[in-house]
Structures are given as structure tokens and as C-alpha cells.
Design a protein around this motif. Structure first.
Motif, mmCIF file in Angstrom:
data_model
loop_
_atom_site.group_PDB
_atom_site.id
_atom_site.type_symbol
_atom_site.label_atom_id
_atom_site.label_comp_id
_atom_site.label_asym_id
_atom_site.label_seq_id
_atom_site.Cartn_x
_atom_site.Cartn_y
_atom_site.Cartn_z
ATOM 1 N N LEU A 1 0.832 -1.202 0.000
ATOM 2 C CA LEU A 1 0.000 0.000 0.000
ATOM 3 C C LEU A 1 0.874 1.263 0.000
ATOM 4 N N ALA A 2 1.931 1.275 0.781
ATOM 5 C CA ALA A 2 2.840 2.432 0.801
ATOM 6 C C ALA A 2 3.478 2.628 -0.572
ATOM 7 N N TYR A 3 3.839 1.542 -1.216
ATOM 8 C CA TYR A 3 4.423 1.594 -2.559
ATOM 9 C C TYR A 3 3.422 2.203 -3.545
ATOM 10 N N ILE A 4 2.182 1.741 -3.498
ATOM 11 C CA ILE A 4 1.138 2.271 -4.382
ATOM 12 C C ILE A 4 0.945 3.760 -4.113
ATOM 13 N N ARG A 5 0.857 4.143 -2.847
ATOM 14 C CA ARG A 5 0.662 5.562 -2.506
ATOM 15 C C ARG A 5 1.832 6.419 -2.956
ATOM 16 N N SER A 6 3.034 5.877 -2.907
ATOM 17 C CA SER A 6 4.193 6.661 -3.328
ATOM 18 C C SER A 6 4.174 6.908 -4.833
ATOM 19 N N MET B 1 1.273 7.117 -6.507
ATOM 20 C CA MET B 1 0.022 7.830 -6.778
ATOM 21 C C MET B 1 -0.297 8.802 -5.635
ATOM 22 N N PRO B 2 0.617 9.723 -5.289
ATOM 23 C CA PRO B 2 0.343 10.621 -4.168
ATOM 24 C C PRO B 2 -0.907 11.451 -4.417
ATOM 25 N N GLY B 3 -1.709 11.575 -3.389
ATOM 26 C CA GLY B 3 -2.918 12.363 -3.495
ATOM 27 C C GLY B 3 -4.085 11.630 -4.135
ATOM 28 N N VAL C 1 -0.894 0.101 -10.980
ATOM 29 C CA VAL C 1 -0.743 1.556 -10.876
ATOM 30 C C VAL C 1 -0.620 2.167 -12.270
ATOM 31 N N MET C 2 0.216 1.576 -13.107
ATOM 32 C CA MET C 2 0.412 2.132 -14.445
ATOM 33 C C MET C 2 -0.882 2.063 -15.262
ATOM 34 N N ASP C 3 -1.648 0.988 -15.100
ATOM 35 C CA ASP C 3 -2.955 0.908 -15.767
ATOM 36 C C ASP C 3 -3.872 2.020 -15.280
ATOM 37 N N GLN C 4 -3.894 2.245 -13.976
ATOM 38 C CA GLN C 4 -4.738 3.304 -13.409
ATOM 39 C C GLN C 4 -4.270 4.670 -13.884
ATOM 40 N N ARG C 5 -2.957 4.866 -13.950
ATOM 41 C CA ARG C 5 -2.417 6.146 -14.419
ATOM 42 C C ARG C 5 -2.856 6.421 -15.854
ATOM 43 N N LEU D 1 -3.246 13.937 -13.557
ATOM 44 C CA LEU D 1 -1.943 13.349 -13.263
ATOM 45 C C LEU D 1 -1.188 14.291 -12.345
ATOM 46 N N VAL D 2 -0.569 13.726 -11.330
ATOM 47 C CA VAL D 2 0.220 14.537 -10.413
ATOM 48 C C VAL D 2 1.605 14.768 -10.995
#
Length: 183
Positions: A29-34, A36-38, A78-82, A91-92
Motif C-alpha cells: 500500500l505504501a508503494y502504491i501511494r508513493s 500515486m500521491p494524493g 498503478v500504471m494501468d490506473q495512471r 496526473l500529479v
């Protein structure tokens, strides 16, 4: 048959797999949040990652690096979601920076994400205004160096060289900040 490890039953494999999956929820989860911040849907990506991990559990060999395997699957989600978010205009920072973060996180020992972001804020605040603006344009707004160079009436090669120096400076500053916190 593997000479180093005794054969395990499916039930034993599943039990060990569940233990590994459970133990790695926080780091994944921390990896995903890092990456996808925010983004408020990090827990949804974690759930998608868990489903994929479970579906592919028979492909995981006990005794290998579960964290690296789980991070790779999370990274794909994450990349799919991005990609989906990019189509919707949200996008941040750029995919390029997300890849850099992903590689750094995968290579580094576990860290406190909040601590790392605070250190990054300190380091960014130490940059000259025009250097901070270059970083913001390139990584937060995903403006190409060519476009920004035209806006400033400078060469993209000059900006590329400057960005290289800024990244090196930020890396040194981050290392110093985090080392100072752990001293």
C-alpha cells in the motif's frame, strides 16, 4: 523435485502464501501511494493487486522474493490506473517520474513515506525559484522540455542539462536529509 526445499502440499503453500500476502499489505500500500500521491483510490489498487496475486499464487515459488513480486504486480496496476487517469486529465507527475520512484522504492530498504516527502519538500524549497519551476513544469505539469524551452526562449539541451544537475542535487539533498533524520 527441488533438492533444497521439501515438497509442500497445496494447503501448506496456500497457508504460507496468505501469511506473506498479509505481512506485505502495508509495504505494498505504501508503494502504491508513493506512485500515486494524493490519489484516493490507493486501497482499490491494493485490492486489485491482491486479487491478481491470489489468482497467480501458483506461479509464486516459496522462498523467492515475495515483496519484489508483489511490487511488480502493484506497479502494473498503478500504471494501468495512471493511463485511465491520464485520459481523464488527472496526473500529479509524469509516468517517467513514477518509473523513477518505482525503481528507487524497489531498490531501497523500507522507508517512512511521510518522512521522505517531508525531506523532498525541504530539498525542493532549497532550489532557486527558476529551478523549482523547471521541476514543476517537467514533472507536475508534464510539459515537454522543448515546449518549456520555447516558452523561455532557450534551448531544450540547456534545460535538459540543467534538469540533470537539479536531479543530482535533489538526490544528494534527499540522501543528506534522510541520513540526518536517522542519525
Amino acid at each position: 523435485m527441488n533438492d533444497h526445499f521439501p515438497e509442500v502440499t497445496d494447503a501448506e503453500h496456500d497457508q504460507e502464501f496468505v501469511a506473506l500476502l498479509t505481512a506485505h499489505q502495508g509495504p505494498v500500500l505504501a508503494y502504491i501511494r508513493s506512485l500515486m500521491p494524493g490519489f484516493s483510490g490507493a486501497s482499490d489498487i491494493l485490492q486489485q493487486t491482491n486479487i491478481t496475486l491470489w489468482k497467480k499464487k501458483d506461479h509464486f515459488e516459496l522462498g523467492t522474493n515475495f515483496k519484489a513480486w508483489a511490487f511488480a504486480i502493484a506497479r502494473n496496476h498503478v500504471m494501468d490506473q495512471r493511463k485511465k487517469l491520464k485520459r481523464n486529465g488527472w496526473l500529479v507527475f509524469s509516468d517517467e517520474l513514477a518509473e523513477v520512484f518505482a525503481q528507487e522504492i524497489e531498490e531501497d530498504e523500507p522507508f517512512d513515506q511521510d518522512e521522505a516527502f517531508r525531506a523532498l519538500e525541504v530539498c525542493l524549497s532549497k532550489l532557486r525559484d527558476h529551478d523549482r519551476e523547471l521541476v514543476r513544469k517537467r514533472y507536475c505539469e508534464s510539459v515537454t522540455l522543448d515546449d518549456y524551452a520555447r516558452e523561455l526562449d532557450r534551448s531544450s539541451g540547456t534545460l535538459k542539462a540543467r534538469l540533470f544537475k537539479i536531479r543530482a542535487s535533489l538526490r544528494r539533498c534527499l540522501d543528506n536529509q534522510l541520513e540526518h533524520l536517522h542519525a
